[in-house]
Design an enzyme around this catalytic site. Structure first.
Site, PDB file in Angstrom:
ATOM      1  N   GLY A   1      23.510 -12.063  10.292  1.00  0.00           N
ATOM      2  CA  GLY A   1      23.729 -12.335   8.881  1.00  0.00           C
ATOM      3  C   GLY A   1      24.938 -11.594   8.359  1.00  0.00           C
ATOM      4  N   SER A   2      24.922 -11.297   7.087  1.00  0.00           N
ATOM      5  CA  SER A   2      26.060 -10.650   6.436  1.00  0.00           C
ATOM      6  C   SER A   2      26.066  -9.153   6.707  1.00  0.00           C
ATOM      7  CB  SER A   2      25.992 -10.886   4.923  1.00  0.00           C
ATOM      8  OG  SER A   2      24.859 -10.213   4.375  1.00  0.00           O
TER       9      SER A   2
ATOM     10  N   GLY B   1      22.978  -6.349   7.092  1.00  0.00           N
ATOM     11  CA  GLY B   1      22.897  -5.359   8.159  1.00  0.00           C
ATOM     12  C   GLY B   1      22.757  -3.948   7.628  1.00  0.00           C
TER      13      GLY B   1
ATOM     14  N   GLU C   1      24.288  -8.728  14.526  1.00  0.00           N
ATOM     15  CA  GLU C   1      25.449  -9.629  14.581  1.00  0.00           C
ATOM     16  C   GLU C   1      25.801  -9.970  13.139  1.00  0.00           C
ATOM     17  OE1 GLU C   1      27.121 -10.292  17.126  1.00  0.00           O
ATOM     18  OE2 GLU C   1      25.832 -10.121  18.884  1.00  0.00           O
TER      19      GLU C   1
ATOM     20  N   CYS D   1      30.751 -17.275  11.903  1.00  0.00           N
ATOM     21  CA  CYS D   1      31.122 -15.859  11.917  1.00  0.00           C
ATOM     22  C   CYS D   1      32.431 -15.664  12.679  1.00  0.00           C
ATOM     23  CB  CYS D   1      30.003 -15.019  12.526  1.00  0.00           C
ATOM     24  SG  CYS D   1      29.444 -15.587  14.134  1.00  0.00           S
TER      25      CYS D   1
END
Length: 513
Positions: free
Chosen positions: A243-244, A248, A265, A299
């Protein structure tokens, strides 16, 4: 733009695909808090009852019971049978899953099919891996001793995925975790519950076909509450979250507080350097797909073009010309001639508009495209022209990841300056250089070169193969998934010493008795 398909038609297609994958249609949960939407029209397809913390806890309990009861002791090659069968079912239902990916994420047909192919590829990789979970034997300093390492299943793996790759990232984690002897609890994005239902249905069919326990995989369709429950549950040995960067930063401390493991990630702000010696045609292909593919919602999307001053004007003109042709092919992702589908929703569109305004405030010059909405017959959908913006410097907005099709153009004079621009962002996922100068290529790949996890030469930033470990550095989180030795994250290592002598010497020559 051509006319978009009716939402009712998309709902029918989704229902049929779900049924063929062995998943029941979620229709009938009227008034529930989780809505499955399609970005193609922006409208609701189904409403579902969302899972909360208690549901996540029950899923973890079921997965832990199966892990401790039988799965961790099942031989790895036998665990591989389950993943092999899943791969066979994915081949059989490739079109069904691809259709759901298009409906739910807005990807064009070839990209949706490519994502499902990634699932098939990782299943093939994981099946082979099931016979290659190798440890090492090391030389012992003590006579009559053997020193070695062994790898054991870790436990319950929580998997949290994002909307933009709704099925591939799940498969990267799940196929590898299963052959490693772990069980999996999956919380997909709230924006992609339908693809999750289909994947879970196929995996449950695979488990039934090979006699694997049903509890090796649990699906939790929920929002933030369910995700936080997985982060906080000490029975979740590893939480793999995609995710963003913001997400994280919230997840990592929660998992760390209970001394759990994280595999993160997160965001990317990827750049391609185009050197004077580059094959311009090759570079153009890499840049345009890298920047505009998936409507800029990968991403690994290329967000910065760093081009040498001597060729900047000509190469940028070629990019703008290519975008002009591309913008004529924005629309319904099911249409064969479409190259760019919709943004996922209103938030992405708002972020794009705000980023373009910030770039203009920083002296940026819009060369083509923009956040203008293109469709009139679907007011809840968001189709835009991919944008190219010439920037005088790498300002704050350029250093920020905007999940939309904006390509910022920067120029450089020396290769060292290009590397400084390339590395001068908080994120560190993917980067590339287009050059026919071997020294530049090797410099880019060296320890003092690109500081990202994926560094490419004469290929774009987007489009990784499953054979290599996928992930990035800095604010991208440092996690690695998919190929190479990424499997080690899903297992625990034990160092073993076996004494087959009749004496008990201590290490380092220590004398005690």
């Amino acid at each position: 733009m051509a006319a978009l398909p009716a939402t009712e038609r998309l709902r029918d297609r989704a229902t049929a695909a779900l049924g063929r994958c062995g998943a029941a249609s979620p229709d009938g949960a009227a008034g529930a808090g989780l809505t499955a939407r399609t970005p193609i029209t922006g409208e609701a397809l189904f409403r579902l009852a969302p899972a909360g913390a208690a549901d996540a806890g029950q899923a973890v309990s079921a997965a832990e019971s199966v892990f401790r009861g039988s799965w961790r002791d099942t031989p790895a090659p036998e665990r591989g049978h389950l993943v092999r069968r899943l791969g066979e079912l994915l081949r059989e239902h490739k079109q069904d899953l691809a259709e759901l990916v298009t409906i739910e994420a807005g990807k064009i047909g070839s990209e949706a099919a490519g994502e499902v192919q990634e699932m098939i590829d990782i299943c093939d990789f994981a099946v082979g891996l099931s016979r290659q979970l190798y440890g090492r034997t090391m030389a012992s300093e003590r006579p009559g001793h053997r020193l070695m390492e062994t790898w054991h299943p870790l436990g319950v793996v929580g998997v949290v995925t994002a909307f933009n790759f709704p099925v591939a990232v799940w498969s990267w984690n799940t196929a590898v975790a299963l052959v490693c002897g772990d069980t999996v609890v999956w919380k997909p994005s709230e924006q992609s519950p339908l693809t999750a239902l289909a994947c879970h249905g196929l995996l449950m069919r695979a488990a039934a076909d090979v006699g694997a326990p049903e509890g090796v995989h649990r699906l939790v369709l929920g929002g933030r509450e369910a995700g936080e429950a997985l982060a906080d549950d000490p029975r979740v040995a590893l939480l793999s979250a995609t995710g963003s960067v913001r997400m994280g930063r919230e997840v990592a401390p929660r998992v760390a507080a209970r001394l759990g493991r994280c595999l993160l990630e997160l965001g990317g702000n990827n750049a391609a350097i185009v050197a004077p010696s580059a094959d311009a045609d090759l570079a153009l292909q890499g840049v345009v797909f890298g920047a505009a593919g998936t409507a800029g919602q990968r991403c690994t999307t290329q967000r910065r073009l760093i081009v040498h001053e001597d060729i900047a004007e000509d190469f940028t003109e070629r990019v703008v010309e290519a975008y002009g042709k591309l913008q004529a092919r924005v629309g319904d992702p099911f249409a064969e001639d479409t190259l760019v589908g919709p943004l996922i929703g209103e938030g992405a569109h708002r972020s794009m508009g705000e980023a373009l305004q910030s770039a203009a405030d920083d002296g940026g010059r819009l060369l083509t495209g923009g956040a203008r909405r293109l469709q009139a017959e679907a007011p809840a959908a968001y189709y835009v022209d991919p944008a190219v913006v010439a920037m005088p410097r790498q300002s704050a907005i350029v250093r920020q990841e905007t999940f939309a099709p904006i390509l910022y153009v920067l120029t450089y004079r020396t290769f060292e300056e290009a590397l400084e621009l390339h590395n001068g962002v908080p994120q560190g996922l993917s980067g590339s250089v287009f050059t026919r100068d071997q020294r530049e290529a090797e410099r880019f790949l060296s320890a003092a070169g690109a500081d990202c996890g994926i560094a490419n030469v004469n290929i774009g930033t987007s489009g990784a193969e499953i054979g290599g470990a996928f992930g990035g550095e800095k604010a991208t989180g440092g996690g690695r998934e998919s190929g190479s030795d990424a499997w080690r994250a899903y297992m625990r290592r034990a160092t073993n010493t076996v004494n087959y002598s009749t004496e008990l010497p201590l290490a380092q020559g220590v004398s005690f008795l």
